[in-house]
Design an enzyme around this catalytic site. Sequence first.
Site, PDB file in Angstrom:
ATOM      1  N   TYR A   1       0.871  -1.125   0.110  1.00 19.15           N
ATOM      2  CA  TYR A   1       0.031   0.030  -0.191  1.00 19.15           C
ATOM      3  C   TYR A   1       1.075   1.286   0.057  1.00 19.15           C
ATOM      4  CZ  TYR A   1      -3.287   3.596   1.547  1.00 19.15           C
ATOM      5  OH  TYR A   1      -3.951   4.687   1.667  1.00 19.15           O
TER       6      TYR A   1
ATOM      7  N   LYS B   1       1.297   4.164  -2.870  1.00 17.45           N
ATOM      8  CA  LYS B   1       1.058   5.745  -2.911  1.00 17.45           C
ATOM      9  C   LYS B   1       2.456   6.506  -3.056  1.00 17.45           C
ATOM     10  CE  LYS B   1      -3.033   5.659  -1.640  1.00 17.45           C
ATOM     11  NZ  LYS B   1      -4.222   6.372  -2.461  1.00 17.45           N
TER      12      LYS B   1
END
Length: 227
Positions: free
Chosen positions: A146, A150
Site C-alpha cells: 500500500y 502511494k
Amino acid sequence: MNIVITGCSQGIGAELVKCWSTNHLVFGISRNREKLEILKSSLENHENFRFISESVNDINQEVLNDFLGHNKVDVLVNNAGLLINKPFLDIHYEDYKRVMDVNFWGAFHLSKLLLKRLSKAKGQILNISSIGGVNGTSKFPGLSIYSSSKGALTILTECLHEELKDFNVRVNALALGAVQTEMLDQAFPGYKADISPKQMAEFIDSIVVKGSQILNGQVLKVTGSNP
C-alpha cells in the site's frame, strides 16, 4: 465547477460528494452501486451528483464520454484506493497487481482519459496519496504494498506537473495521515483517529476551491498523526 471523483461511495470520497454537490456538478466513479445510490438519495441537491458503477481500471474513453456528455472537467480527484494488509513474506504478485492497479494505474489511466477536458477548463488533478507514501515518514508492518503504491502516486504527481504544463493543467497530491475511515480500520484495527472523513473533506474542499490557483506540483503532508 464540474468535478470528477473516484472512490466516492464511502469515507472521504462520500463526504466530498456531500460537500461539493451543494454548489457544483459532481461525477462519481466507484464500484459499489448500492452505496452510490444510497449516497445520492441522501443529498440535498441530488441532481448535482451523477455516477457510474465502474472500476477505474476498466473504464474506457467511450464509456467516459457517454457519462460526461459535453461537459468540461474543472477538477479530477483520484481518490480510489485499495489496501491489503499483509506481512512482506506473505505478499504475492496478485496482491501487488490488485493494489497497484487501483492506487497507481487507476489514477494514471483516468488522468489520461480526461486530459482534453481538463485542458479545456484549465483545470486541476488532485491525487489522494498517503503519508506512508512519502520518504522519511514512519512505516508500518503489513503496509509495504500500500505505502509503495502511494509512493508511486506521489512521484507521478511531480512528473505530471512537468508534463502537463503545456496543457494548462495543475497537478497536486495530498499525503493524508490517519482519518477514521474503513481503510484505516483495515490498516490499524481498533485505532481511533482524531480526524473524521467530514473534517478531511472540508480541508480538501478548501484546497481545491480556494488554493487551486496557488498550488502546482506540490505533495502536501496533511496529517496530525501517522497513524
